[in-house]
Write an enzyme that holds these catalytic residues in place. Structure first.
Site, short mmCIF file in Angstrom:
data_model
loop_
_atom_site.label_atom_id
_atom_site.label_comp_id
_atom_site.label_asym_id
_atom_site.label_seq_id
_atom_site.Cartn_x
_atom_site.Cartn_y
_atom_site.Cartn_z
NE ARG A 132 -3.05 -0.14 3.26
CZ ARG A 132 -3.85 0.20 3.81
NH1 ARG A 132 -5.20 0.26 3.39
NH2 ARG A 132 -3.87 0.67 5.18
CG ASP A 133 3.81 4.32 1.34
OD1 ASP A 133 3.53 5.04 0.33
OD2 ASP A 133 4.17 4.83 2.61
CG LEU A 134 6.33 -0.60 -4.41
CD1 LEU A 134 7.41 -1.18 -3.57
CD2 LEU A 134 5.64 -1.70 -5.58
#
Length: 290
Positions: A132-134
């Protein structure tokens, strides 16, 4: 018994509102570790959830391309997480340096980073975890030595926003520039949002810019939801690489390929073989990807 007293403080790496990244050295072994010190706010349990969630999720993962947690413990109102020491910064810093020097990445370099990120992504997706935060800031780099060969290795970190797939809620998370269309449309999302993020990272490696931008968040979000990105110029990169980037940035998440499908592509398999032969990636690791 785990205690921060077992480590010698070296220097502060970074800090934000509620945490610090600190470089420590084990007093007995002299091995360096990054210790994340998180100030717990007991008056608001929700503020602590992300910290304990990161410990829980990372403890389930074991992969050469993912930051490893060695131990965690609390002292007073602080949570300490002892993780891998990565000595070469992150991919965001490297992209910035290369962009300022007008020194584009070669296709070999792009695939070197892309393949390792893909290995890490497949591993977390196989474990039903969505990052979710790549983004480049969360793709850490470190030097490793194998025999007489020194090379760089990717370590995926930044699991603050990660969740098990069944526990997902409808919420806006991650950096706005990397958010997928389904996030912005509030349609819910799956691990295919990580694939969109990977497309943004690949695009940035090739072009030094993001596939969508705007003078305001509204303008950028409108482009992400409605407009087609400009394909990577095949004068500088192969048509196959450009086509992969296009497939990752398809608006419909159902049509985007999975990490497993990407690794099975003949073009990606070819590059995995080339990188292994050049001893740029672990040959042993490849056996675990089959």
């Amino acid at each position: 018994m785990s205690s921060i007293d077992a480590y010698q403080f070296v220097e502060k790496i970074s800090m934000d509102e509620c945490s610090e990244s600190l470089l420590y050295c084990d007093k007995q072994t002299n091995i360096k570790y990054i210790v994340i010190k998180i100030r717990l706010h007991y008056e608001s349990q929700n503020q602590n959830n992300w910290a304990f969630r990161e410990v829980e999720l990372l403890s389930k993962l074991s992969h050469n391309n993912i930051i490893k947690i060695y131990k965690s413990f609390t002292e007073g109102q602080d949570l300490y997480i002892v993780t891998d020491y990565t000595d070469s910064g992150n991919l965001s810093q490297l992209i910035s340096v290369r962009a300022k020097a007008n020194d584009p990445f070669t296709e070999t370099e792009v695939m070197f980073y892309f393949v390792q990120i893909l290995f890490a992504l497949k591993h977390i997706h196989d474990n039903q975890i969505i990052h979710r935060d790549l983004r480049p800031k969360n793709i850490l780099l470190t030097k490793i030595v194998t025999g007489n060969i020194q090379r760089q290795q990717v370590k995926l970190g930044g699991f603050h926003q990660a969740k098990v797939q069944e526990q997902l809620e409808l919420e806006q998370v991650g950096n706005p520039s990397y958010q997928s269309p389904e996030q912005l449309l509030e349609n819910g999302y799956t691990n295919k949002s990580d694939i969109w993020n990977l497309g943004c990272v690949l695009y940035e490696l090739c072009t030094f810019c993001l596939p969508f931008s705007g003078q305001t968040l509204y303008a950028m979000f409108t482009k992400i939801k409605q407009e087609k990105h400009k394909s990577i110029d095949s004068k500088w990169f192969s048509k196959e690489l450009s086509a992969i980037a296009d497939s990752l940035l398809i608006k419909d998440p159902e049509i985007r390929p999975s990490a497993k499908e990407l690794l099975e592509l003949p073009f990606v398999q070819k590059w995995i073989t080339i990188l292994a032969q050049k001893q740029m990636i672990d040959k042993e690791l490849l056996e675990t990807q089959q």
